[in-house]
Design a protein around this motif. Structure first.
Motif, PDB file in Angstrom:
ATOM      1  N   THR B 134      42.819  27.240  67.098  1.00 17.83           N
ATOM      2  CA  THR B 134      42.160  27.755  65.740  1.00 17.83           C
ATOM      3  C   THR B 134      41.477  28.795  65.864  1.00 17.83           C
ATOM      4  O   THR B 134      40.487  29.169  65.127  1.00 17.83           O
ATOM      5  CB  THR B 134      41.263  26.375  65.462  1.00 17.83           C
ATOM      6  OG1 THR B 134      40.558  26.088  66.211  1.00 17.83           O
ATOM      7  CG2 THR B 134      42.242  25.103  64.988  1.00 17.83           C
ATOM      8  N   SER B 139      37.125  29.895  62.854  1.00 14.49           N
ATOM      9  CA  SER B 139      36.555  29.144  63.992  1.00 14.49           C
ATOM     10  C   SER B 139      35.123  29.575  64.236  1.00 14.49           C
ATOM     11  O   SER B 139      34.722  30.807  64.168  1.00 14.49           O
ATOM     12  CB  SER B 139      37.451  29.437  65.390  1.00 14.49           C
ATOM     13  OG  SER B 139      36.987  30.879  65.641  1.00 14.49           O
ATOM     14  N   TYR B 161      38.429  25.478  50.841  1.00 14.88           N
ATOM     15  CA  TYR B 161      39.415  25.813  51.592  1.00 14.88           C
ATOM     16  C   TYR B 161      39.588  27.173  51.923  1.00 14.88           C
ATOM     17  O   TYR B 161      39.267  27.781  51.140  1.00 14.88           O
ATOM     18  CB  TYR B 161      40.877  25.276  51.008  1.00 14.88           C
ATOM     19  CG  TYR B 161      40.809  23.783  50.769  1.00 14.88           C
ATOM     20  CD1 TYR B 161      41.076  22.749  51.712  1.00 14.88           C
ATOM     21  CD2 TYR B 161      40.540  23.118  49.464  1.00 14.88           C
ATOM     22  CE1 TYR B 161      41.101  21.470  51.338  1.00 14.88           C
ATOM     23  CE2 TYR B 161      40.677  21.582  49.080  1.00 14.88           C
ATOM     24  CZ  TYR B 161      40.883  20.889  50.325  1.00 14.88           C
ATOM     25  OH  TYR B 161      40.787  19.582  49.875  1.00 14.88           O
ATOM     26  N   GLN B 215      50.915  28.954  54.988  1.00 12.79           N
ATOM     27  CA  GLN B 215      49.945  28.059  55.896  1.00 12.79           C
ATOM     28  C   GLN B 215      48.664  27.620  55.220  1.00 12.79           C
ATOM     29  O   GLN B 215      48.077  28.445  54.846  1.00 12.79           O
ATOM     30  CB  GLN B 215      49.652  28.787  57.375  1.00 12.79           C
ATOM     31  CG  GLN B 215      48.984  27.842  58.153  1.00 12.79           C
ATOM     32  CD  GLN B 215      48.935  28.342  59.383  1.00 12.79           C
ATOM     33  OE1 GLN B 215      48.101  29.343  59.716  1.00 12.79           O
ATOM     34  NE2 GLN B 215      49.744  28.058  60.671  1.00 12.79           N
ATOM     35  N   HIS B 217      45.002  24.948  55.431  1.00 11.06           N
ATOM     36  CA  HIS B 217      44.454  24.394  56.205  1.00 11.06           C
ATOM     37  C   HIS B 217      43.583  23.130  55.829  1.00 11.06           C
ATOM     38  O   HIS B 217      42.963  23.209  54.760  1.00 11.06           O
ATOM     39  CB  HIS B 217      43.348  25.537  56.927  1.00 11.06           C
ATOM     40  CG  HIS B 217      43.973  26.569  57.822  1.00 11.06           C
ATOM     41  ND1 HIS B 217      44.421  27.640  57.106  1.00 11.06           N
ATOM     42  CD2 HIS B 217      44.234  26.397  59.146  1.00 11.06           C
ATOM     43  CE1 HIS B 217      45.104  28.536  58.211  1.00 11.06           C
ATOM     44  NE2 HIS B 217      44.931  27.706  59.401  1.00 11.06           N
ATOM     45  N   ARG B 218      43.803  22.028  56.684  1.00  6.02           N
ATOM     46  CA  ARG B 218      43.297  20.782  56.263  1.00  6.02           C
ATOM     47  C   ARG B 218      41.903  20.453  57.438  1.00  6.02           C
ATOM     48  O   ARG B 218      41.998  20.724  58.583  1.00  6.02           O
ATOM     49  CB  ARG B 218      44.063  19.786  56.517  1.00  6.02           C
ATOM     50  CG  ARG B 218      43.654  18.262  56.087  1.00  6.02           C
ATOM     51  CD  ARG B 218      44.629  17.107  56.383  1.00  6.02           C
ATOM     52  NE  ARG B 218      45.505  16.991  55.290  1.00  6.02           N
ATOM     53  CZ  ARG B 218      47.155  17.165  55.550  1.00  6.02           C
ATOM     54  NH1 ARG B 218      47.594  17.135  56.573  1.00  6.02           N
ATOM     55  NH2 ARG B 218      47.858  16.922  54.390  1.00  6.02           N
ATOM     56  N   LEU B 219      40.900  20.258  56.877  1.00  6.82           N
ATOM     57  CA  LEU B 219      39.499  19.758  57.540  1.00  6.82           C
ATOM     58  C   LEU B 219      39.668  18.705  58.221  1.00  6.82           C
ATOM     59  O   LEU B 219      39.983  17.519  57.402  1.00  6.82           O
ATOM     60  CB  LEU B 219      38.213  19.816  56.447  1.00  6.82           C
ATOM     61  CG  LEU B 219      37.037  20.060  57.382  1.00  6.82           C
ATOM     62  CD1 LEU B 219      36.821  21.245  57.967  1.00  6.82           C
ATOM     63  CD2 LEU B 219      35.912  20.180  56.184  1.00  6.82           C
ATOM     64  N   ARG B 227      37.340  20.493  62.429  1.00  6.49           N
ATOM     65  CA  ARG B 227      38.209  21.543  62.690  1.00  6.49           C
ATOM     66  C   ARG B 227      39.114  21.884  61.533  1.00  6.49           C
ATOM     67  O   ARG B 227      39.500  20.948  60.935  1.00  6.49           O
ATOM     68  CB  ARG B 227      39.076  21.375  64.143  1.00  6.49           C
ATOM     69  CG  ARG B 227      39.910  20.020  64.130  1.00  6.49           C
ATOM     70  CD  ARG B 227      40.693  20.317  65.424  1.00  6.49           C
ATOM     71  NE  ARG B 227      41.875  19.127  65.197  1.00  6.49           N
ATOM     72  CZ  ARG B 227      41.643  17.743  65.193  1.00  6.49           C
ATOM     73  NH1 ARG B 227      40.500  17.365  65.841  1.00  6.49           N
ATOM     74  NH2 ARG B 227      42.859  17.103  65.082  1.00  6.49           N
ATOM     75  N   TRP B 228      39.827  22.862  61.369  1.00 10.38           N
ATOM     76  CA  TRP B 228      40.996  23.109  60.418  1.00 10.38           C
ATOM     77  C   TRP B 228      42.201  23.070  61.117  1.00 10.38           C
ATOM     78  O   TRP B 228      42.418  23.856  61.918  1.00 10.38           O
ATOM     79  CB  TRP B 228      40.530  24.797  59.747  1.00 10.38           C
ATOM     80  CG  TRP B 228      39.215  24.633  58.970  1.00 10.38           C
ATOM     81  CD1 TRP B 228      38.279  25.588  59.252  1.00 10.38           C
ATOM     82  CD2 TRP B 228      39.344  24.417  57.875  1.00 10.38           C
ATOM     83  NE1 TRP B 228      37.339  25.473  58.295  1.00 10.38           N
ATOM     84  CE2 TRP B 228      37.932  24.797  57.014  1.00 10.38           C
ATOM     85  CE3 TRP B 228      40.003  23.510  56.762  1.00 10.38           C
ATOM     86  CZ2 TRP B 228      37.372  24.614  55.872  1.00 10.38           C
ATOM     87  CZ3 TRP B 228      39.492  23.316  55.456  1.00 10.38           C
ATOM     88  CH2 TRP B 228      38.245  23.776  55.377  1.00 10.38           C
ATOM     89  N   ASP B 229      42.837  22.103  60.708  1.00 13.10           N
ATOM     90  CA  ASP B 229      44.167  21.911  61.078  1.00 13.10           C
ATOM     91  C   ASP B 229      45.126  22.647  60.194  1.00 13.10           C
ATOM     92  O   ASP B 229      45.233  22.491  59.090  1.00 13.10           O
ATOM     93  CB  ASP B 229      44.748  20.391  61.122  1.00 13.10           C
ATOM     94  CG  ASP B 229      44.261  19.700  62.364  1.00 13.10           C
ATOM     95  OD1 ASP B 229      43.762  20.518  63.439  1.00 13.10           O
ATOM     96  OD2 ASP B 229      44.320  18.592  62.540  1.00 13.10           O
ATOM     97  N   PRO B 230      46.088  23.547  60.714  1.00 13.23           N
ATOM     98  CA  PRO B 230      47.017  24.274  60.102  1.00 13.23           C
ATOM     99  C   PRO B 230      47.980  23.393  59.451  1.00 13.23           C
ATOM    100  O   PRO B 230      48.395  22.099  60.133  1.00 13.23           O
ATOM    101  CB  PRO B 230      47.684  25.134  61.001  1.00 13.23           C
ATOM    102  CG  PRO B 230      47.262  24.649  62.439  1.00 13.23           C
ATOM    103  CD  PRO B 230      46.134  23.824  62.501  1.00 13.23           C
ATOM    104  N   ASN B 232      51.846  23.906  57.691  1.00 13.39           N
ATOM    105  CA  ASN B 232      52.829  24.592  57.125  1.00 13.39           C
ATOM    106  C   ASN B 232      53.790  24.238  55.839  1.00 13.39           C
ATOM    107  O   ASN B 232      54.330  22.849  56.223  1.00 13.39           O
ATOM    108  CB  ASN B 232      53.834  25.008  58.323  1.00 13.39           C
ATOM    109  CG  ASN B 232      52.850  25.903  59.236  1.00 13.39           C
ATOM    110  OD1 ASN B 232      52.242  26.817  58.745  1.00 13.39           O
ATOM    111  ND2 ASN B 232      52.708  25.411  60.509  1.00 13.39           N
TER     112      ASN B 232
END
Lengths: 198, 269
Positions: B134, B139, B161, B215, B217-219, B227-230, B232
């Protein structure tokens, strides 16, 4: 004159957003330039006088300053011989351009009738050619299935040859009509640019 | 038309993440309505492209497409790029000032002090954990909501977001070599310095579909760390290409003499 180019390119650069905002092509919203080898004057203004010679090809192009805005040339027509707007020249023009249906430069007809006159009755030497051209034009529009003709302006190539009969040293002003997208306020024109034979 | 054309890809990021699909959560529109683009403002956009060719059949006009992803429910992309960093710094300064204040007031630990510390902790907000995956613009930054306030881990629902990112454009229109998309670096901050663009071959009229990989991003929260998870996802659109011959505008046929009056006009005063 040696070094005379066979083609003169005239570019109309339009600030489309500026023009639509003020409903005017003045105040810097339209700049016209040419690359002719003659002594053209008023470069960079809507009053451009392009010096041409008989037999030269003249080509007009419109460009948008802001690339994602649309602008196309709607029509180019020359002032009738009597120089008065709103009147058609009944004396010389019609007789000599045989078989033409309606004259270019039928100025001052606002709205629909003006549009029709400008859009469909363009000059072609010789009656037969004019007739065929006119048919072809309407066929193209019919195939549209009701699409506005403005959607097809990008197919137009504004190019022609300077005729031999132009008087020297006389600016032949023309009306340059520009279309910016579509709608009632999308068409604007200037009557100030000119071609002049030296 | 020779100008560049824009396709806006507006994503309802929150709902797309919740339902895990872009279907019904994407709004596509372009500036080609005049040319006959269809389904503007839906996820079924068909972009109309007018091509033209010369009499010898060669291509007479170029078409360039630009895709611009936008987000519903984010800090507007027109806000300066350093905005989140600036907000984070301000929250740090505020927390430091409050800590000094607290230290001056009480020398003995107390329940009041603990409560006060907890309040300051909320003011500070939470930085997003940096991992190798990330690392990048998001980040190490704090999570902020769309009003620019820092967000703590117990209030992440309000987080702004990150803008959607197009990571690929592929499918029929690309396979058939109708368009040649690529990602370009750009000084344009609205698109975060990168944008997808394509030139179009208008010589083969037809309707060609294409797919965008996007893409989001989910917190995510693990052990008190954010963290921000990608994520897709894909959405599809289409190009409807037509091509017509160029014509001389004066004659509607070949080149001829200019329609100049045979009698000279009156001289300009």
């Amino acid at each position: 004159m040696s070094g005379t180019k066979s083609q003169v390119n005239i570019i109309a650069v339009v600030d489309v957003i500026g023009a639509l905002s003020t409903k005017s092509l003045q105040d810097g919203n339209l700049c016209m330039m040419d690359d002719g080898s003659g002594n053209s004057s008023h470069q960079g203004t809507p009053n451009l006088v392009t010096v041409v010679r008989p037999g030269q090809t003249v080509s007009w192009t419109a460009l948008a300053v802001d690339l994602q805005t649309p602008v196309e040339i709607k029509n180019i027509s020359f002032v009738p011989a009597n120089g008065q707007q709103g009147q058609r020249d009944q004396s010389g023009l019609q007789g000599q351009q045989q078989g033409q249906q309606g004259q270019p430069g039928a100025y001052g007809q606002p709205g629909q009738s003006g549009q029709t006159a400008y859009g469909q009755s363009t000059y072609a030497p010789g009656g037969a050619t004019g007739h065929v051209a006119s048919d072809r034009g309407s066929t193209a529009h019919d195939q549209e299935g009701g699409d506005p003709a403005s959607a097809k302006l990008d197919l137009d190539v504004w190019t022609g040859v300077v005729p031999s009969w132009m008087a020297r040293g006389v600016p032949y002003t023309y009306r340059l009509e520009l279309q910016m997208y579509d709608g009632v306020d999308s068409i604007m024109h200037v009557d100030s640019p000119a071609l002049m034979c030296q | 038309m020779p100008q560049q054309l824009a396709i806006i890809v507006l994503v309802d990021v929150g709902n797309a993440l919740t339902s895990n699909t872009l279907d019904g959560n994407t709004y596509l529109f372009d500036n080609m309505k005049l040319h006959g683009s269809e389904n503007q403002g839906t996820d079924g956009l068909v972009t109309a492209i007018h091509g033209s060719y010369w009499r010898d059949g060669s291509q007479a006009s170029e078409q360039v497409l630009n895709w611009l992803p936008y987000s519903l429910g984010s800090i507007p992309p027109t806000v300066p790029r350093g905005y989140e960093v600036e907000r984070a710094r301000q929250s740090d300064e505020q927390a430091l000032a409050e800590l000094q204040d607290l230290a001056a007031k009480s020398t003995v630990p107390s329940a009041d002090a603990a409560a006060e510390l907890n309040r300051i902790r909320k003011t500070v907000g939470t930085r997003v954990k940096t991992t190798r995956r990330t690392r990048g613009r998001m980040s190490g930054q704090k999570v902020v909501d769309i009003t620019g306030q820092v967000v703590t881990e117990d209030a992440t629902a309000a987080a702004s977001y990150p803008a959607p990112v197009i990571t690929d454009i592929y499918g029929e229109a690309v396979d058939a070599k109708i368009m040649y998309p690529a990602e370009y670096g750009s000084p344009d901050m609205v698109t975060d310095g990168w944008y997808w663009s394509a030139s179009v071959d208008t010589s083969r009229p037809g309707t060609y579909s294409y797919t965008m990989r996007i893409q989001l991003h989910r917190l995510a929260q693990t052990n008190g760390e954010l963290r921000w998870d990608p994520v897709n996802l894909t959405c599809s659109s289409a190009l409807k290409i037509t091509s017509e011959p160029r014509r001389n505008a004066f004659t509607k046929a070949g080149i001829g003499q200019l329609p100049i009056p045979t009698t000279p006009p009156a001289q300009r005063g």
